[in-house]
Design a protein around this motif. Structure first.
Motif, mmCIF file in Angstrom:
data_model
loop_
_atom_site.group_PDB
_atom_site.id
_atom_site.type_symbol
_atom_site.label_atom_id
_atom_site.label_comp_id
_atom_site.label_asym_id
_atom_site.label_seq_id
_atom_site.Cartn_x
_atom_site.Cartn_y
_atom_site.Cartn_z
ATOM 1 N N ALA A 97 35.842 31.674 33.802
ATOM 2 C CA ALA A 97 36.504 30.406 34.108
ATOM 3 C C ALA A 97 35.472 29.353 34.502
ATOM 4 N N ILE A 98 34.561 29.733 35.366
ATOM 5 C CA ILE A 98 33.548 28.791 35.859
ATOM 6 C C ILE A 98 32.561 28.420 34.763
ATOM 7 N N GLU A 99 32.276 29.356 33.885
ATOM 8 C CA GLU A 99 31.384 29.050 32.761
ATOM 9 C C GLU A 99 31.987 27.957 31.882
ATOM 10 N N LEU A 100 33.280 28.020 31.664
ATOM 11 C CA LEU A 100 33.958 27.001 30.847
ATOM 12 C C LEU A 100 34.124 25.675 31.585
ATOM 13 N N SER A 101 34.400 25.758 32.870
ATOM 14 C CA SER A 101 34.671 24.558 33.659
ATOM 15 C C SER A 101 33.984 24.697 35.017
ATOM 16 N N PRO A 102 32.692 24.361 35.091
ATOM 17 C CA PRO A 102 31.916 24.582 36.316
ATOM 18 C C PRO A 102 32.481 23.914 37.570
ATOM 19 N N GLU A 103 33.245 22.861 37.395
ATOM 20 C CA GLU A 103 33.802 22.151 38.549
ATOM 21 C C GLU A 103 35.201 22.651 38.911
ATOM 22 N N HIS A 104 35.648 23.748 38.310
ATOM 23 C CA HIS A 104 36.986 24.266 38.572
ATOM 24 C C HIS A 104 37.032 24.820 39.992
ATOM 25 N N GLU A 105 37.586 24.042 40.897
ATOM 26 C CA GLU A 105 37.550 24.353 42.321
ATOM 27 C C GLU A 105 38.280 25.655 42.667
ATOM 28 N N LEU A 106 39.444 25.857 42.073
ATOM 29 C CA LEU A 106 40.213 27.066 42.378
ATOM 30 C C LEU A 106 39.446 28.325 41.983
ATOM 31 N N ALA A 107 38.865 28.315 40.795
ATOM 32 C CA ALA A 107 38.113 29.489 40.333
ATOM 33 C C ALA A 107 36.880 29.716 41.206
ATOM 34 N N THR A 108 36.209 28.643 41.586
ATOM 35 C CA THR A 108 35.017 28.763 42.430
ATOM 36 C C THR A 108 35.361 29.361 43.790
ATOM 37 N N LYS A 109 36.420 28.847 44.405
ATOM 38 C CA LYS A 109 36.839 29.381 45.707
ATOM 39 C C LYS A 109 37.307 30.822 45.591
ATOM 40 N N SER A 110 38.041 31.103 44.527
ATOM 41 C CA SER A 110 38.521 32.471 44.321
ATOM 42 C C SER A 110 37.363 33.442 44.141
ATOM 43 N N LEU A 111 36.362 33.037 43.361
ATOM 44 C CA LEU A 111 35.199 33.895 43.138
ATOM 45 C C LEU A 111 34.474 34.168 44.444
ATOM 46 N N ASP A 112 34.275 33.141 45.253
ATOM 47 C CA ASP A 112 33.615 33.332 46.550
ATOM 48 C C ASP A 112 34.381 34.333 47.415
ATOM 49 N N TYR A 113 35.702 34.204 47.422
ATOM 50 C CA TYR A 113 36.522 35.107 48.222
ATOM 51 C C TYR A 113 36.431 36.544 47.711
ATOM 52 N N VAL A 114 36.612 36.710 46.397
ATOM 53 C CA VAL A 114 36.637 38.063 45.830
ATOM 54 C C VAL A 114 35.303 38.763 46.031
ATOM 55 N N LYS A 115 34.213 38.042 45.900
ATOM 56 C CA LYS A 115 32.898 38.666 46.099
ATOM 57 C C LYS A 115 32.750 39.213 47.531
ATOM 58 N N ARG A 116 33.373 38.556 48.505
ATOM 59 C CA ARG A 116 33.279 38.998 49.902
ATOM 60 C C ARG A 116 34.326 40.053 50.258
ATOM 61 N N TRP A 117 35.329 40.232 49.411
ATOM 62 C CA TRP A 117 36.430 41.156 49.694
ATOM 63 C C TRP A 117 36.036 42.576 49.326
ATOM 64 N N PRO A 118 36.438 43.613 49.975
ATOM 65 C CA PRO A 118 37.166 43.590 51.242
ATOM 66 C C PRO A 118 36.204 43.359 52.398
ATOM 67 N N ASN A 119 36.701 42.677 53.389
ATOM 68 C CA ASN A 119 35.860 42.305 54.551
ATOM 69 C C ASN A 119 35.708 43.456 55.504
#
Length: 169
Positions: free
Chosen positions: A147-169
């Motif tokens: 998603a980010i590769e296609l649309s680097p400014e896609h805020e939802l995908a960027t935030k989701s990726l940051d969250y998933v990378k940290r999950w599970p906490n």
């Protein structure tokens, strides 16, 4: 001077007849977006389905119908509609969304697919299946990266990726 007036009148008539038309199904699609924003999921589903009956080539209607099915937790139908819309957007490289791009729509589709897979990761987590959890987490990350590769400014995908990378906490 008369030639200029004629040209202005002819141009105005042309703009009025061609600039105000919409593709079949586009009005229903737009009403579906409004219904979805108002959390009227059944109405939104009906409108997106009507849009697709009138014009099965509206990739955005498939993608948004997939989102409705995600919200209704009907993940099989969500996956099917979203992937249809994604492939159509990637193939046509066009969008009916004013001010948007096909890449934005494709990124939204990838984000929606990631949501479906991440819900599976959460289920695996609570079931204690750490291997499946990791598999679904990796798949989610891959979809969000696309998603980010296609649309680097896609805020939802960027935030989701940051969250998933940290999950599970």
């Amino acid at each position: 001077m008369n030639t200029i007036k004629f040209c202005i009148i002819a141009l105005t008539a042309l703009l009025l007849t061609t600039g105000c038309t919409t593709a079949p199904g586009e009005q229903e699609f737009n009403k579906g977006i409004e219904a979805e924003r108002a959390d009227k999921l059944d109405l939104a589903q009906e409108l997106f389905e009507t849009a697709l009956e009138k014009n099965p080539n509206i990739a955005e209607a498939h993608i948004n119908l997939g989102l409705i099915f995600i919200k209704k937790k009907d993940y099989d139908r969500a996956w099917k509609e979203t992937t249809i819309g994604l492939e159509m957007a990637k193939e046509s490289k066009t969008t009916i969304v004013m001010g948007g791009s096909w890449q934005d729509q494709a990124a939204l589709a990838y984000n929606n697919l990631a949501k479906i897979v991440f819900d599976r990761a959460i289920e695996a987590h609570y079931a204690g299946n750490l291997e499946k959890r990791q598999e679904y987490k990796n798949q989610t990350i891959s979809l969000l990266e696309q998603a980010i590769e296609l649309s680097p400014e896609h805020e939802l995908a960027t935030k989701s990726l940051d969250y998933v990378k940290r999950w599970p906490n």
